[in-house]
Design a protein around this motif. Sequence first.
Motif, PDB file in Angstrom:
ATOM      1  N   LEU A  20       0.870  -1.164   0.000  1.00 14.22           N
ATOM      2  CA  LEU A  20       0.000   0.000   0.000  1.00 14.22           C
ATOM      3  C   LEU A  20       0.909   1.215   0.000  1.00 14.22           C
ATOM      4  O   LEU A  20       1.872   1.270   0.764  1.00 14.22           O
ATOM      5  N   GLU A  21       0.642   2.188  -0.871  1.00 13.14           N
ATOM      6  CA  GLU A  21       1.478   3.384  -0.908  1.00 13.14           C
ATOM      7  C   GLU A  21       0.631   4.606  -1.232  1.00 13.14           C
ATOM      8  O   GLU A  21      -0.480   4.477  -1.741  1.00 13.14           O
ATOM      9  N   ILE A  22       1.155   5.774  -0.940  1.00  9.42           N
ATOM     10  CA  ILE A  22       0.476   7.027  -1.251  1.00  9.42           C
ATOM     11  C   ILE A  22       1.205   7.678  -2.422  1.00  9.42           C
ATOM     12  O   ILE A  22       2.408   7.893  -2.373  1.00  9.42           O
ATOM     13  N   VAL A  23       0.448   7.988  -3.481  1.00 10.90           N
ATOM     14  CA  VAL A  23       1.005   8.643  -4.665  1.00 10.90           C
ATOM     15  C   VAL A  23       0.062   9.763  -5.069  1.00 10.90           C
ATOM     16  O   VAL A  23      -1.095   9.515  -5.424  1.00 10.90           O
ATOM     17  N   ASP A  24       0.555  10.995  -5.022  1.00 12.87           N
ATOM     18  CA  ASP A  24      -0.214  12.162  -5.453  1.00 12.87           C
ATOM     19  C   ASP A  24      -1.628  12.209  -4.866  1.00 12.87           C
ATOM     20  O   ASP A  24      -2.605  12.433  -5.572  1.00 12.87           O
ATOM     21  N   GLY A  25      -1.756  11.972  -3.589  1.00 16.01           N
ATOM     22  CA  GLY A  25      -3.049  12.066  -2.928  1.00 16.01           C
ATOM     23  C   GLY A  25      -3.921  10.837  -3.047  1.00 16.01           C
ATOM     24  O   GLY A  25      -5.027  10.816  -2.527  1.00 16.01           O
ATOM     25  N   LEU A  26      -3.457   9.804  -3.738  1.00 18.11           N
ATOM     26  CA  LEU A  26      -4.200   8.545  -3.830  1.00 18.11           C
ATOM     27  C   LEU A  26      -3.521   7.492  -2.970  1.00 18.11           C
ATOM     28  O   LEU A  26      -2.298   7.438  -2.887  1.00 18.11           O
ATOM     29  N   LEU A  27      -4.316   6.661  -2.356  1.00 17.70           N
ATOM     30  CA  LEU A  27      -3.814   5.488  -1.655  1.00 17.70           C
ATOM     31  C   LEU A  27      -3.839   4.354  -2.679  1.00 17.70           C
ATOM     32  O   LEU A  27      -4.898   3.978  -3.169  1.00 17.70           O
ATOM     33  N   ILE A  28      -2.681   3.846  -3.046  1.00 17.74           N
ATOM     34  CA  ILE A  28      -2.580   2.821  -4.089  1.00 17.74           C
ATOM     35  C   ILE A  28      -2.442   1.450  -3.427  1.00 17.74           C
ATOM     36  O   ILE A  28      -1.502   1.208  -2.660  1.00 17.74           O
ATOM     37  N   LEU A  29      -3.390   0.563  -3.722  1.00 13.61           N
ATOM     38  CA  LEU A  29      -3.353  -0.813  -3.241  1.00 13.61           C
ATOM     39  C   LEU A  29      -2.814  -1.679  -4.375  1.00 13.61           C
ATOM     40  O   LEU A  29      -3.379  -1.704  -5.469  1.00 13.61           O
ATOM     41  N   HIS A  30      -1.707  -2.360  -4.116  1.00 15.33           N
ATOM     42  CA  HIS A  30      -1.089  -3.241  -5.109  1.00 15.33           C
ATOM     43  C   HIS A  30      -1.444  -4.687  -4.772  1.00 15.33           C
ATOM     44  O   HIS A  30      -1.245  -5.124  -3.638  1.00 15.33           O
ATOM     45  N   VAL A  31      -1.954  -5.405  -5.752  1.00 14.73           N
ATOM     46  CA  VAL A  31      -2.297  -6.819  -5.590  1.00 14.73           C
ATOM     47  C   VAL A  31      -1.563  -7.606  -6.666  1.00 14.73           C
ATOM     48  O   VAL A  31      -1.594  -7.246  -7.844  1.00 14.73           O
ATOM     49  N   GLN A  32      -0.906  -8.673  -6.265  1.00 15.36           N
ATOM     50  CA  GLN A  32      -0.209  -9.558  -7.201  1.00 15.36           C
ATOM     51  C   GLN A  32      -1.043 -10.819  -7.374  1.00 15.36           C
ATOM     52  O   GLN A  32      -1.213 -11.587  -6.430  1.00 15.36           O
ATOM     53  N   THR A  33      -1.625 -10.996  -8.555  1.00 15.23           N
ATOM     54  CA  THR A  33      -2.413 -12.206  -8.788  1.00 15.23           C
ATOM     55  C   THR A  33      -1.481 -13.369  -9.108  1.00 15.23           C
ATOM     56  O   THR A  33      -0.394 -13.175  -9.656  1.00 15.23           O
ATOM     57  N   THR A  34      -1.917 -14.575  -8.748  1.00 19.41           N
ATOM     58  CA  THR A  34      -1.098 -15.765  -8.963  1.00 19.41           C
ATOM     59  C   THR A  34      -1.783 -16.813  -9.834  1.00 19.41           C
ATOM     60  O   THR A  34      -1.119 -17.605 -10.466  1.00 19.41           O
ATOM     61  N   LYS A  35      -3.105 -16.826  -9.843  1.00 21.87           N
ATOM     62  CA  LYS A  35      -3.866 -17.784 -10.643  1.00 21.87           C
ATOM     63  C   LYS A  35      -4.996 -17.056 -11.332  1.00 21.87           C
ATOM     64  O   LYS A  35      -5.609 -16.188 -10.710  1.00 21.87           O
ATOM     65  N   PRO A  36      -5.405 -17.375 -12.468  1.00 24.86           N
ATOM     66  CA  PRO A  36      -4.803 -18.227 -13.479  1.00 24.86           C
ATOM     67  C   PRO A  36      -3.683 -17.521 -14.249  1.00 24.86           C
ATOM     68  O   PRO A  36      -2.976 -18.136 -15.026  1.00 24.86           O
ATOM     69  N   VAL A  37      -3.526 -16.221 -13.999  1.00 25.00           N
ATOM     70  CA  VAL A  37      -2.455 -15.456 -14.647  1.00 25.00           C
ATOM     71  C   VAL A  37      -1.700 -14.690 -13.571  1.00 25.00           C
ATOM     72  O   VAL A  37      -2.189 -14.485 -12.470  1.00 25.00           O
ATOM     73  N   ARG A  38      -0.513 -14.258 -13.913  1.00 27.75           N
ATOM     74  CA  ARG A  38       0.295 -13.476 -12.981  1.00 27.75           C
ATOM     75  C   ARG A  38       0.232 -12.014 -13.424  1.00 27.75           C
ATOM     76  O   ARG A  38       0.894 -11.622 -14.379  1.00 27.75           O
ATOM     77  N   TRP A  39      -0.587 -11.234 -12.725  1.00 27.44           N
ATOM     78  CA  TRP A  39      -0.767  -9.817 -13.034  1.00 27.44           C
ATOM     79  C   TRP A  39      -0.435  -8.982 -11.806  1.00 27.44           C
ATOM     80  O   TRP A  39      -0.531  -9.448 -10.670  1.00 27.44           O
ATOM     81  N   HIS A  40      -0.109  -7.731 -12.057  1.00 33.52           N
ATOM     82  CA  HIS A  40       0.043  -6.742 -10.986  1.00 33.52           C
ATOM     83  C   HIS A  40      -1.144  -5.793 -11.135  1.00 33.52           C
ATOM     84  O   HIS A  40      -1.207  -5.030 -12.090  1.00 33.52           O
TER      85      HIS A  40
END
Length: 82
Positions: A20-40
Amino acid sequence: MRMRSTGLGKTELVGDIARLEIVDGLLILHVQTTKPVRWHVRTGIQRKDVFCMARLLFNWNMLKYLFRLTRGSRNTKEPDNF
């Protein structure tokens, strides 16, 4: 974490919250998917969303869920469809 999107049909994504990070006034939630594809996957949470999320986190259903987590079995079966 399990996720579904109407754009992906019946495909279910499985992933983990990465950070979780703050960028330009937004709280950015990062999720790394593992199935069925690997996405950020990133979600930009705005100020008004933070208050909505807090209200949802502290409602009666969430409190019941948290209580069950502390008292229940760790091997509960998750629903096939949500």
